[in-house]
Design a protein around this motif. Structure first.
Motif, mmCIF file in Angstrom:
data_model
loop_
_atom_site.group_PDB
_atom_site.id
_atom_site.type_symbol
_atom_site.label_atom_id
_atom_site.label_comp_id
_atom_site.label_asym_id
_atom_site.label_seq_id
_atom_site.Cartn_x
_atom_site.Cartn_y
_atom_site.Cartn_z
ATOM 1 N N ALA A 47 36.896 44.219 9.738
ATOM 2 C CA ALA A 47 36.507 42.980 10.400
ATOM 3 C C ALA A 47 37.177 42.886 11.770
ATOM 4 O O ALA A 47 38.366 43.144 11.911
ATOM 5 C CB ALA A 47 36.907 41.786 9.542
ATOM 6 N N LYS A 93 30.274 41.325 11.203
ATOM 7 C CA LYS A 93 31.565 41.710 10.648
ATOM 8 C C LYS A 93 32.457 42.334 11.711
ATOM 9 O O LYS A 93 33.657 42.035 11.794
ATOM 10 C CB LYS A 93 31.372 42.690 9.498
ATOM 11 C CG LYS A 93 32.683 43.118 8.836
ATOM 12 C CD LYS A 93 32.429 44.018 7.636
ATOM 13 C CE LYS A 93 33.752 44.419 6.976
ATOM 14 N NZ LYS A 93 33.546 45.282 5.793
ATOM 15 N N VAL A 125 32.873 35.184 10.406
ATOM 16 C CA VAL A 125 32.886 34.972 8.959
ATOM 17 C C VAL A 125 31.614 34.258 8.566
ATOM 18 O O VAL A 125 31.360 33.140 9.025
ATOM 19 C CB VAL A 125 34.104 34.133 8.521
ATOM 20 C CG1 VAL A 125 34.102 33.932 7.015
ATOM 21 C CG2 VAL A 125 35.390 34.815 8.980
ATOM 22 N N SER A 153 24.042 42.458 10.713
ATOM 23 C CA SER A 153 25.018 42.034 9.710
ATOM 24 C C SER A 153 26.354 42.727 9.923
ATOM 25 O O SER A 153 27.415 42.111 9.795
ATOM 26 C CB SER A 153 24.486 42.317 8.296
ATOM 27 O OG SER A 153 24.248 43.707 8.113
ATOM 28 N N THR A 154 26.313 44.020 10.276
ATOM 29 C CA THR A 154 27.567 44.713 10.548
ATOM 30 C C THR A 154 28.137 44.308 11.900
ATOM 31 O O THR A 154 29.356 44.340 12.088
ATOM 32 C CB THR A 154 27.384 46.234 10.491
ATOM 33 O OG1 THR A 154 26.316 46.631 11.348
ATOM 34 C CG2 THR A 154 27.077 46.691 9.073
ATOM 35 N N GLU A 168 32.692 49.978 10.877
ATOM 36 C CA GLU A 168 32.081 48.781 10.306
ATOM 37 C C GLU A 168 32.798 48.275 9.061
ATOM 38 O O GLU A 168 32.464 47.214 8.531
ATOM 39 C CB GLU A 168 30.604 49.058 10.017
ATOM 40 C CG GLU A 168 29.826 49.402 11.290
ATOM 41 C CD GLU A 168 28.439 49.932 11.022
ATOM 42 O OE1 GLU A 168 28.119 50.166 9.830
ATOM 43 O OE2 GLU A 168 27.680 50.116 11.979
ATOM 44 N N ARG A 169 33.789 49.005 8.600
ATOM 45 C CA ARG A 169 34.545 48.557 7.425
ATOM 46 C C ARG A 169 35.620 47.554 7.803
ATOM 47 O O ARG A 169 36.168 46.868 6.944
ATOM 48 C CB ARG A 169 35.202 49.751 6.742
ATOM 49 C CG ARG A 169 34.220 50.819 6.251
ATOM 50 C CD ARG A 169 34.953 52.092 5.910
ATOM 51 N NE ARG A 169 35.618 52.661 7.091
ATOM 52 C CZ ARG A 169 36.397 53.739 7.068
ATOM 53 N NH1 ARG A 169 36.606 54.379 5.911
ATOM 54 N NH2 ARG A 169 36.962 54.192 8.168
ATOM 55 N N GLY A 188 34.137 39.997 13.801
ATOM 56 C CA GLY A 188 35.096 39.135 13.116
ATOM 57 C C GLY A 188 34.526 37.785 12.785
ATOM 58 O O GLY A 188 35.252 36.828 12.521
#
Length: 301
Positions: A264, A288, A293, A284-285, A261-262, A291
């Motif tokens: 994108a 991300k 935004v 929310s993750t 999850e870190r 990808g």
């Protein structure tokens, strides 16, 4: 490299939305408001579970298997929940059943999970890198109330649904929807994890304007749900990519890999082929990891 297209679908109950308060508590509140008494929420919960189990066994798939409509199916459950607690009463059929059917068709009973709406909106405005076209659907073991629930919760839902004879409601398919189509088990005649539920979604995709001129093999098909066997395994066996949403799931099987999850865009890179599966913590993750935004002011008060 040619761009890919993305079909991303979601389970409904438990994944996109959940009850505001326990179902038994809400049943009890409405019943007491109509003058019924002499029972606790714990008793309602136990009786509801027994009534639901019985009705599911006798009339599978919300009554579809035996020709019942969903109103009759749920009315049976409501009566069989309260009959052992208060005895037979005209109030159950004339007042309580309609009141509960209305409540559980709207925002009175449910909340969206956090960040559902931002994700769906940002998928349109900021598509993942390398994705050309996007279609969004709902695939759910449910009766026909799901679109009204989602609409009441603030989502823009296309009227395009899957019917027992194929695709129906071909009006209102223009742009601007958060969800392009809905597939409900009552209409399909089967329930997840049956692959025919996912096949129905593929039929829906083929009917959308966004799919015109594309090859079926160009679409990456992703399904997000909260139940491992019904949602993730079902998606895998249908050749889709299954994603277990951990914030909604009751448990995560050992060995199910987690998306990084870190990073994108990590989700589509981590899903290497059809039938793959991963877990992710939250919407929310998920945004991300896709990808996507977010809008700069999305978190503003």
């Amino acid at each position: 490299m040619a761009k890919r297209n993305l079909l991303i679908c979601f389970d409904a109950f438990g994944t996109l939305f959940k009850p505001k308060r326990p179902i038994a508590q809400q049943y009890g509140e409405v019943a007491r408001g109509l003058g019924l008494s002499g029972f606790t929420d714990e008793q309602v919960s136990k009786s509801f579970k027994a009534a639901f189990k019985h009705e599911t066994k006798e009339n599978p798939n919300f009554g579809k298997s035996n020709g019942l409509n969903s109103t009759t199916w749920w009315t049976n459950i409501i009566q069989n929940t309260f009959n052992p607690l208060v005895g037979p009463s005209p109030t159950l059929t004339q007042h309580l059943a309609p009141a509960l059917l209305y409540r559980f068709s709207s925002e009175e009973a449910y909340n969206l999970l956090p960040d559902v709406l931002p994700l769906l909106q940002d998928l349109r405005t900021h598509p993942p890198h390398g994705i050309d076209r996007i279609a969004v659907g709902v695939i759910t073991n449910s009766d026909d109330r799901v679109p009204s629930v989602l609409t009441s919760l603030g989502l823009r839902i296309s009227p395009l649904t899957y019917g027992s004879g194929g695709v129906k409601a071909k009006t209102g398919m223009g742009e601007g929807n958060d969800v392009d189509f809905t597939v409900m088990s009552y209409d399909v005649g089967f329930e997840k994890p049956d692959r025919r539920m996912f096949g129905a979604a593929e039929e829906m995709l083929a009917s959308l304007p966004v799919a015109v001129g594309t090859e079926p093999g160009s679409w990456v098909k992703v399904f997000v749900g909260d139940e491992f066997e019904k949602d993730v395994v079902g998606a895998q066996e249908a050749g889709w990519l299954g994603v277990l949403l951990r914030e909604a799931a009751s448990g995560v099987p050992d060995g199910l890999k987690e998306v990084d999850e870190r990073v994108a865009g990590a989700l589509l890179r981590s899903l290497r082929g059809s039938g793959d599966a991963v877990s992710i913590s939250s919407f929310s993750t998920l945004a991300k990891a896709l990808g996507v935004v977010p809008e700069p002011d999305r978190s503003s008060p």
